[in-house]
Write a protein that holds these residues in place. Structure first.
Motif, PDB file in Angstrom:
ATOM      1  N   ASN A 215       0.846  -1.194   0.000  1.00  0.00           N
ATOM      2  CA  ASN A 215       0.000   0.000   0.000  1.00  0.00           C
ATOM      3  C   ASN A 215       0.886   1.251   0.000  1.00  0.00           C
ATOM      4  N   GLN A 216       1.751   1.353  -1.016  1.00  0.00           N
ATOM      5  CA  GLN A 216       2.764   2.408  -1.033  1.00  0.00           C
ATOM      6  C   GLN A 216       2.815   3.085  -2.392  1.00  0.00           C
ATOM      7  N   GLY A 217       3.554   4.198  -2.443  1.00  0.00           N
ATOM      8  CA  GLY A 217       3.739   4.920  -3.679  1.00  0.00           C
ATOM      9  C   GLY A 217       4.694   6.076  -3.459  1.00  0.00           C
ATOM     10  N   PRO A 218       5.026   6.817  -4.514  1.00  0.00           N
ATOM     11  CA  PRO A 218       5.967   7.937  -4.378  1.00  0.00           C
ATOM     12  C   PRO A 218       5.359   9.102  -3.617  1.00  0.00           C
ATOM     13  N   GLY A 219       6.204   9.825  -2.886  1.00  0.00           N
ATOM     14  CA  GLY A 219       5.737  10.994  -2.161  1.00  0.00           C
ATOM     15  C   GLY A 219       4.621  10.672  -1.189  1.00  0.00           C
ATOM     16  N   GLU A 220       3.579  11.505  -1.197  1.00  0.00           N
ATOM     17  CA  GLU A 220       2.452  11.312  -0.273  1.00  0.00           C
ATOM     18  C   GLU A 220       1.384  10.384  -0.828  1.00  0.00           C
ATOM     19  N   TYR A 221       1.633   9.780  -1.995  1.00  0.00           N
ATOM     20  CA  TYR A 221       0.622   8.935  -2.623  1.00  0.00           C
ATOM     21  C   TYR A 221       0.658   7.511  -2.078  1.00  0.00           C
ATOM     22  N   TRP A 222      -0.533   6.979  -1.816  1.00  0.00           N
ATOM     23  CA  TRP A 222      -0.669   5.650  -1.226  1.00  0.00           C
ATOM     24  C   TRP A 222      -2.150   5.267  -1.333  1.00  0.00           C
ATOM     25  N   GLY A 223      -2.515   4.139  -0.701  1.00  0.00           N
ATOM     26  CA  GLY A 223      -3.927   3.807  -0.557  1.00  0.00           C
ATOM     27  C   GLY A 223      -4.505   2.929  -1.632  1.00  0.00           C
ATOM     28  N   LEU A 224      -3.660   2.301  -2.467  1.00  0.00           N
ATOM     29  CA  LEU A 224      -4.136   1.383  -3.500  1.00  0.00           C
ATOM     30  C   LEU A 224      -3.602  -0.022  -3.213  1.00  0.00           C
ATOM     31  N   PRO A 225      -4.260  -1.062  -3.730  1.00  0.00           N
ATOM     32  CA  PRO A 225      -3.854  -2.439  -3.396  1.00  0.00           C
ATOM     33  C   PRO A 225      -2.622  -2.933  -4.147  1.00  0.00           C
ATOM     34  N   GLY A 226      -1.699  -2.020  -4.405  1.00  0.00           N
ATOM     35  CA  GLY A 226      -0.469  -2.376  -5.089  1.00  0.00           C
ATOM     36  C   GLY A 226       0.422  -1.155  -5.201  1.00  0.00           C
ATOM     37  N   LEU A 227       1.699  -1.371  -5.450  1.00  0.00           N
ATOM     38  CA  LEU A 227       2.658  -0.269  -5.545  1.00  0.00           C
ATOM     39  C   LEU A 227       2.297   0.656  -6.708  1.00  0.00           C
ATOM     40  N   ILE A 228       2.258   1.960  -6.438  1.00  0.00           N
ATOM     41  CA  ILE A 228       1.963   2.956  -7.467  1.00  0.00           C
ATOM     42  C   ILE A 228       3.228   3.206  -8.275  1.00  0.00           C
ATOM     43  N   LEU A 229       3.149   2.983  -9.593  1.00  0.00           N
ATOM     44  CA  LEU A 229       4.316   3.146 -10.459  1.00  0.00           C
ATOM     45  C   LEU A 229       4.308   4.464 -11.226  1.00  0.00           C
ATOM     46  N   GLU A 230       3.142   5.064 -11.379  1.00  0.00           N
ATOM     47  CA  GLU A 230       3.073   6.332 -12.115  1.00  0.00           C
ATOM     48  C   GLU A 230       1.998   7.218 -11.513  1.00  0.00           C
ATOM     49  N   VAL A 231       2.309   8.499 -11.433  1.00  0.00           N
ATOM     50  CA  VAL A 231       1.358   9.500 -10.936  1.00  0.00           C
ATOM     51  C   VAL A 231       1.367  10.689 -11.889  1.00  0.00           C
ATOM     52  N   ASN A 232       0.181  11.162 -12.257  1.00  0.00           N
ATOM     53  CA  ASN A 232       0.035  12.397 -13.029  1.00  0.00           C
ATOM     54  C   ASN A 232      -0.855  13.328 -12.222  1.00  0.00           C
ATOM     55  N   ALA A 233      -0.287  14.452 -11.801  1.00  0.00           N
ATOM     56  CA  ALA A 233      -1.027  15.408 -10.972  1.00  0.00           C
ATOM     57  C   ALA A 233      -0.667  16.820 -11.406  1.00  0.00           C
ATOM     58  N   GLY A 234      -1.631  17.538 -11.967  1.00  0.00           N
ATOM     59  CA  GLY A 234      -1.332  18.880 -12.451  1.00  0.00           C
ATOM     60  C   GLY A 234      -0.294  18.828 -13.554  1.00  0.00           C
ATOM     61  N   ARG A 235       0.775  19.600 -13.393  1.00  0.00           N
ATOM     62  CA  ARG A 235       1.850  19.619 -14.391  1.00  0.00           C
ATOM     63  C   ARG A 235       2.982  18.659 -14.042  1.00  0.00           C
ATOM     64  N   THR A 236       2.789  17.830 -13.004  1.00  0.00           N
ATOM     65  CA  THR A 236       3.843  16.926 -12.554  1.00  0.00           C
ATOM     66  C   THR A 236       3.541  15.472 -12.912  1.00  0.00           C
ATOM     67  N   THR A 237       4.557  14.792 -13.441  1.00  0.00           N
ATOM     68  CA  THR A 237       4.473  13.371 -13.723  1.00  0.00           C
ATOM     69  C   THR A 237       5.588  12.661 -12.965  1.00  0.00           C
ATOM     70  N   ILE A 238       5.233  11.603 -12.241  1.00  0.00           N
ATOM     71  CA  ILE A 238       6.208  10.788 -11.506  1.00  0.00           C
ATOM     72  C   ILE A 238       6.133   9.378 -12.069  1.00  0.00           C
ATOM     73  N   LEU A 239       7.260   8.861 -12.560  1.00  0.00           N
ATOM     74  CA  LEU A 239       7.269   7.565 -13.226  1.00  0.00           C
ATOM     75  C   LEU A 239       8.372   6.675 -12.676  1.00  0.00           C
ATOM     76  N   CYS A 240       8.011   5.436 -12.354  1.00  0.00           N
ATOM     77  CA  CYS A 240       8.976   4.468 -11.834  1.00  0.00           C
ATOM     78  C   CYS A 240       9.779   3.872 -12.991  1.00  0.00           C
ATOM     79  N   SER A 241      11.092   3.806 -12.828  1.00  0.00           N
ATOM     80  CA  SER A 241      11.958   3.260 -13.881  1.00  0.00           C
ATOM     81  C   SER A 241      12.621   1.948 -13.478  1.00  0.00           C
ATOM     82  N   LYS A 242      12.617   1.638 -12.175  1.00  0.00           N
ATOM     83  CA  LYS A 242      13.306   0.425 -11.729  1.00  0.00           C
ATOM     84  C   LYS A 242      12.748  -0.035 -10.390  1.00  0.00           C
ATOM     85  N   ILE A 243      12.566  -1.337 -10.243  1.00  0.00           N
ATOM     86  CA  ILE A 243      12.108  -1.923  -8.978  1.00  0.00           C
ATOM     87  C   ILE A 243      13.036  -3.063  -8.602  1.00  0.00           C
TER      88      ILE A 243
END
Length: 294
Positions: A215-243
């Motif tokens: 139940n994890q993700g980048p920054g303050e993002y969380w709350g889903l039944p799996g690891l968050i790999l990408e977030v798009n919020a406003g003008r910001t995109t966060i993308l996972c490149s390696k696990i």
């Protein structure tokens, strides 16, 4: 009916995958964060293409960052990866933004706790807050990110009023004279900060994978039944490149303790006071000239 079937499949897959993860499970994920900036609206059409490119190059180190998320089943740390500044980057602007962006961040999703270290103009703070719980909506849409099958989720997020990455230029509607009305703000302020605002909320789109059932993700993002790999919020995109799952050398994930403990509200008040002092120090036309020299 189709969405209901997808939800059942997600739950079944999550239960099976979660059963193979031991209690001492740990993982690492590398994320690249990029925030775009609309220089056309900021420059009011007065900047040349060369000026825009020069400013964009100088601000690249502030708006393009790499982070490492170290996580277990309930806890995580999210740290910016340090790198050397390229010639022409850094400078006063980089120093200023460094004072207004967060330091290492700790999340405990079991206790809904968020802790963030922050050095602010030479003073060390420990910002303590509750994790913001987002009301995620899942529509069953999927896509592939690397070797991971990801599911889409969306939510509306309240934006912190000191979130500089979400800052935008105020609407110019008030500048336009309507029939039978007078323009109220005909006298423009010399302080560029008067033209900026932070939206009260924004739409967040996240992509998560059940192949890493935490139940994890980048920054303050969380709350889903799996690891968050990408977030798009406003003008910001966060993308996972390696696990990396269960690395040979595991790190202790501990809650930070250094710095004066303050709430997010208290810390924001401290920041606002400092900004006010700086605006008074470099305000008016002096501030405008100072800004142009950069």
């Amino acid at each position: 009916m189709k969405l209901h079937t997808i939800k059942l499949s997600i739950t079944f897959l999550f239960l099976i995958t979660a059963s193979v993860f031991a209690q001492d499970f740990q993982g690492k994920a590398v994320y690249h964060s990029k925030t775009t900036m609309d220089l056309d609206s900021w420059g009011r059409g007065q900047m040349s293409e060369e000026q825009k490119k020069r400013i964009a190059d100088r601000m690249k180190s502030m708006f393009e960052k790499t982070y490492v998320l170290t996580f277990n089943r309930f806890e995580s740390t999210y740290k910016e990866e340090e790198r050397l500044e390229a010639p022409g980057q850094g400078g006063f602007g980089r120093m200023m933004m460094g004072n207004f962006t967060g330091g290492p961040q700790y999340k405990n999703v079991k206790e809904a706790q968020l802790l963030q270290e922050q050095e602010f103009f030479g003073k060390q703070f420990l910002v303590k807050d509750e994790l913001q719980k987002l009301e995620w909506k899942m529509d069953g849409e999927t896509k592939q990110i690397g070797q991971y099958t990801c599911f889409k989720a969306t939510a509306t997020k309240k934006v912190d009023d000191m979130d500089f990455m979400s800052m935008r230029r105020k609407s110019r509607k008030n500048d336009e004279k309507k029939e039978g009305e007078e323009v109220k703000d005909s006298v423009k302020s010399d302080d560029p900060m008067d033209e900026l605002e932070v939206p009260k909320e924004m739409l967040v789109t996240a992509w998560y994978t059940l192949q890493v059932p935490v139940n994890q993700g980048p920054g303050e993002y969380w709350g889903l039944p799996g690891l968050i790999l990408e977030v798009n919020a406003g003008r910001t995109t966060i993308l996972c490149s390696k696990i990396t799952l269960n690395p040979e050398e595991k790190e202790d994930i501990k809650a930070p303790t250094k710095g004066k403990e303050v709430t997010r509200q208290e810390y924001n008040a401290i920041m606002k006071q400092k900004i006010k002092e700086m605006r008074e120090m470099y305000g008016g036309r002096r501030g405008g000239n100072f800004h142009r020299r950069n």
